[in-house]
Design a protein around this motif. Structure first.
Motif, PDB file in Angstrom:
ATOM      1  N   ARG A   1      28.986  46.759  42.364  1.00 27.95           N
ATOM      2  CA  ARG A   1      29.828  46.256  41.271  1.00 27.95           C
ATOM      3  C   ARG A   1      29.659  44.758  41.076  1.00 27.95           C
ATOM      4  O   ARG A   1      29.947  44.235  40.009  1.00 27.95           O
TER       5      ARG A   1
ATOM      6  N   ASP B   1      34.259  48.234  27.265  1.00 26.91           N
ATOM      7  CA  ASP B   1      33.323  48.242  28.391  1.00 26.91           C
ATOM      8  C   ASP B   1      34.017  48.749  29.652  1.00 26.91           C
ATOM      9  O   ASP B   1      35.178  48.421  29.925  1.00 26.91           O
ATOM     10  N   GLU B   2      33.314  49.552  30.445  1.00 30.19           N
ATOM     11  CA  GLU B   2      33.922  50.187  31.614  1.00 30.19           C
ATOM     12  C   GLU B   2      34.463  49.178  32.611  1.00 30.19           C
ATOM     13  O   GLU B   2      35.453  49.447  33.301  1.00 30.19           O
ATOM     14  N   ASP B   3      33.809  48.019  32.724  1.00 28.14           N
ATOM     15  CA  ASP B   3      34.228  47.039  33.732  1.00 28.14           C
ATOM     16  C   ASP B   3      35.600  46.438  33.430  1.00 28.14           C
ATOM     17  O   ASP B   3      36.214  45.841  34.314  1.00 28.14           O
ATOM     18  N   TRP B   4      36.075  46.565  32.201  1.00 29.52           N
ATOM     19  CA  TRP B   4      37.429  46.084  31.909  1.00 29.52           C
ATOM     20  C   TRP B   4      38.469  46.873  32.707  1.00 29.52           C
ATOM     21  O   TRP B   4      39.557  46.357  32.997  1.00 29.52           O
TER      22      TRP B   4
ATOM     23  N   ARG C   1      37.269  49.172  35.451  1.00 28.18           N
ATOM     24  CA  ARG C   1      36.703  49.488  36.758  1.00 28.18           C
ATOM     25  C   ARG C   1      36.701  48.299  37.703  1.00 28.18           C
ATOM     26  O   ARG C   1      36.889  48.445  38.906  1.00 28.18           O
ATOM     27  N   HIS C   2      36.496  47.105  37.141  1.00 26.50           N
ATOM     28  CA  HIS C   2      36.388  45.903  37.962  1.00 26.50           C
ATOM     29  C   HIS C   2      37.759  45.236  38.054  1.00 26.50           C
ATOM     30  O   HIS C   2      38.379  44.899  37.046  1.00 26.50           O
TER      31      HIS C   2
ATOM     32  N   ASP D   1      39.981  43.686  34.977  1.00 27.97           N
ATOM     33  CA  ASP D   1      41.152  44.484  34.661  1.00 27.97           C
ATOM     34  C   ASP D   1      42.419  43.631  34.743  1.00 27.97           C
ATOM     35  O   ASP D   1      43.305  43.729  33.880  1.00 27.97           O
TER      36      ASP D   1
ATOM     37  N   PRO E   1      33.244  40.924  30.884  1.00 31.06           N
ATOM     38  CA  PRO E   1      32.220  41.472  31.784  1.00 31.06           C
ATOM     39  C   PRO E   1      30.906  41.777  31.099  1.00 31.06           C
ATOM     40  O   PRO E   1      29.831  41.570  31.675  1.00 31.06           O
ATOM     41  N   GLU E   2      30.969  42.261  29.871  1.00 26.14           N
ATOM     42  CA  GLU E   2      29.737  42.584  29.149  1.00 26.14           C
ATOM     43  C   GLU E   2      28.935  41.329  28.871  1.00 26.14           C
ATOM     44  O   GLU E   2      27.711  41.289  29.065  1.00 26.14           O
TER      45      GLU E   2
ATOM     46  N   ARG F   1      27.498  39.917  32.251  1.00 30.41           N
ATOM     47  CA  ARG F   1      26.316  40.659  32.717  1.00 30.41           C
ATOM     48  C   ARG F   1      25.095  40.317  31.867  1.00 30.41           C
ATOM     49  O   ARG F   1      23.991  40.137  32.395  1.00 30.41           O
TER      50      ARG F   1
END
Length: 614
Positions: free
Chosen positions: A22, A132-135, A137-138, A142, A194-195, A198
């Motif tokens: 991650r 985005d998933e990291d919003w 998941r991370h 979050d 996060p997007e 990255r």
């Protein structure tokens, strides 16, 4: 590597242990290249700063006295005064915010051991910023998202619960709070998105170099002001792949070109159709391409179509006001239609402010014995501005004086000013996604004909725009019977011709409630129709697209909500419904009128005025 990733994924999924998979996408792989690109980014940012400051240093851009910033400060001062005037009230507001933060903190701590812990607050449905998933998941991102949502919701509550504010101040406060909260969203910054984070790491910062280069280009294109690109303009050419319906300019004066379109049927309705578009932006919103063109479709239904193409005014037109736009625009167009077809009676359409102008012209005509316009159709046009929406935020006496001072110095209002105001009404859709995409991701926007048209802004003459803002937004004189043109006091009750009044349900410029309430002021029969979607997409909705729906019903009585409850919903476009209505006003037909038969074609459509840039 595969075994390591699997093991790390298992540890992360259980919430016990560190998950390097991650973190890895957020680690710079090539520090040298990254540092070099940061230096290039700073260099490009310097060019952007020079593009902004240069015109100001040369005196090409005067300091603005019409900035909404001062009004925002005044509005927030009134809001703050309400909350601080009573200590208990201020304490309760602070407690709500603190409680929200604590709930986020508690949920974040619990998630370290129980990843399935529900989050205290979720984005509103349709919010595309946090997809985005990291919003989720991370943990770090979050947490940022949750803190932002709690704070922004709290700020909006401050406005809604401030009982001591007058309606206009509340509307302004709600608008400005929304602008601020959207601007400070963590989705708008590299280190908190996060997007973006990255992507910046993956490209070693090349995205930021491209973004700053685009920013410098856009400021230069705006001659010192940011001209936010929302579409790839290089893909569109007016008259080539946009505004292509066959026709020709058959008359011209200093204010308009009148375009007549070639027939597509052997027989046409006896009454010609004259379209009065808004002078804010250009007429070809009704002729974007063959698939979306209302003009082409109307021609194919047997209408002899004429359109006014307004000039993009400059200092020479400073004193051109509403009387000029009626005389040299609408009446000139009617004279041309009569000369080209031999018909004195016409059906007319007015779109947005073009509809407001058409209503004023009809009210003037209603005081005479001559009635050339036999039916009127309004597309998202307001005649009563009581519920005119957030554009009223920009119009009060103090701001009006500043706007008039700025316009009188030049003779016109820059097109970029109106474009910025309209974009601010939907900043979450029309500003920040493009700021992120263009200047942080460094990517060109996709080609989109509607947004290309949206960016093809026009100026407004000083006299015209001042009259419009004062008489409509500030004083609401047209519906009050207080507007004076040509020495006559106008009354909408004098308009007795049949009216088709179209509103769109999600309109941010001419709200549906405003259009609905305006229907009450006309003196003749009104067919009110409500289309789905917004100010543009709800109007430019061809039947072939099979999109959206519309509602039609009885008389304009009670409230819009009551009318809608009793209305009939029909899937698809409202265009055929309108055509059936307007054709029923006079179903007689004649042989098709050939383009150029009665009046020489000066130049093929779309003419010359449409090419004039602001």
């Amino acid at each position: 590597m595969a075994d390591t990733t699997e093991g790390a994924g298992s540890a992360g999924a259980s919430g016990n242990g560190f998950d390097p998979a991650r973190v890895e996408p957020f680690l710079v792989k090539n520090p040298e290249q990254f540092a070099l690109n940061l230096a290039h980014m700073v260099e490009e940012a310097g060019k952007a700063a020079a593009a902004w400051s240069g015109p100001r240093e040369r005196g090409e851009i005067a300091p603005s006295t019409a900035s909404p910033m001062a009004d925002m400060v005044r509005t927030f001062s009134k809001l703050t005064e309400y909350w601080l005037s009573e200590p208990q009230r201020a304490f309760e507001a602070q407690t709500r915010l603190f409680a929200g933060f604590m709930s986020v903190w508690g949920a974040a701590a619990q998630k370290l051991h129980q990843p399935a812990t529900p989050t205290p607050v979720q984005p509103q449905r349709g919010d595309k910023r946090f997809q985005d998933e990291d919003w989720s998941r991370h943990a770090f991102f979050d947490f940022l998202k949750q803190v932002y949502l709690v704070a922004s919701n709290w700020a909006e509550d401050l406005v809604d619960k401030a009982d001591g504010l007058d309606p206009l101040t509340r509307q302004k406060a709600r608008f400005y709070v929304k602008q601020v909260t959207q601007a400070v969203s963590p989705s708008n910054f590299v280190l908190t998105n996060p997007e973006l984070f990255r992507e910046t790491v993956a490209t070693n910062g090349e995205n930021l170099v491209r973004g700053m280069r685009m920013l410098a280009e856009d400021i230069a294109a705006g001659r010192g002001e940011l001209k936010l690109r929302q579409s790839d303009a290089s893909r569109f050419r007016i008259g080539d792949n946009i505004a292509t319906t066959e026709g020709g300019v058959v008359a011209r004066n200093d204010l308009v070109e009148v375009i007549q379109y070639a027939p597509a049927t052997e027989k046409v309705l006896k009454r010609p159709l004259l379209i009065v578009p808004p002078w804010i932006n250009k007429y070809y919103i009704l002729d974007l391409n063959p698939q979306k063109s209302f003009i082409r479709w109307a021609v194919e239904q047997g209408h002899t179509v004429f359109v006014l193409s307004w000039v993009n005014p400059d200092e020479r037109h400073a004193q051109a006001g509403w009387e000029d736009y009626i005389r040299d625009g609408i009446r000139f167009g009617l004279d041309v239609v009569e000369q080209a077809t031999g018909e004195r009676e016409v059906n007319a359409i007015g779109y947005c402010v073009g509809g407001t102008l058409l209503a004023a012209a009809l009210a003037l005509e209603g005081q005479t014995n001559s009635r050339r316009i036999q039916s009127a159709t309004f597309f998202t046009a307001q005649v009563d501005f009581t519920h005119a929406g957030d554009l009223k935020v920009f119009v009060d006496e103090e701001q009006m004086e500043a706007i008039e001072t700025a316009m009188n110095a030049k003779g016109f209002l820059d097109g970029s000013k109106m474009a910025s105001a309209f974009n601010m009404l939907r900043a979450g859709d029309l500003i920040w996604p493009y700021v992120v995409n263009n200047y942080l991701r460094g990517k060109e926007p996709q080609p989109f004909d509607l947004l290309y048209w949206n960016s093809d802004s026009t100026r407004m003459t000083a006299a015209n725009h001042a009259f419009y803002l004062r008489n409509c937004y500030l004083e609401n004189n047209l519906s009050r019977g207080e507007m004076i043109l040509e020495g006559k006091r106008l009354s909408l009750a004098d308009i007795t011709v049949p009216i088709y009044n179209l509103a769109t349900r999600e309109d941010h410029i001419a709200p549906a409630r405003s259009v609905f309430e305006g229907s009450r002021f006309f003196g003749g029969p009104v067919k009110f129709v409500l289309a789905a979607s917004g100010h543009i997409a709800g109007v430019v909705n061809p039947p072939s697209a099979n999109k959206y729906q519309f509602w039609s019903g009885g008389k304009v009585e009670s409230t819009l909500e009551t009318w809608l409850d009793q209305a009939t919903a029909t899937p698809g476009s409202w265009w055929p419904h309108w055509h059936a209505w307007v054709a029923a006003q006079d179903p007689n037909t004649v042989d098709a009128r050939k383009l150029g038969a009665s009046m020489a074609v000066l130049i093929p459509a779309p003419g010359t005025y449409v090419h004039l840039q602001a």
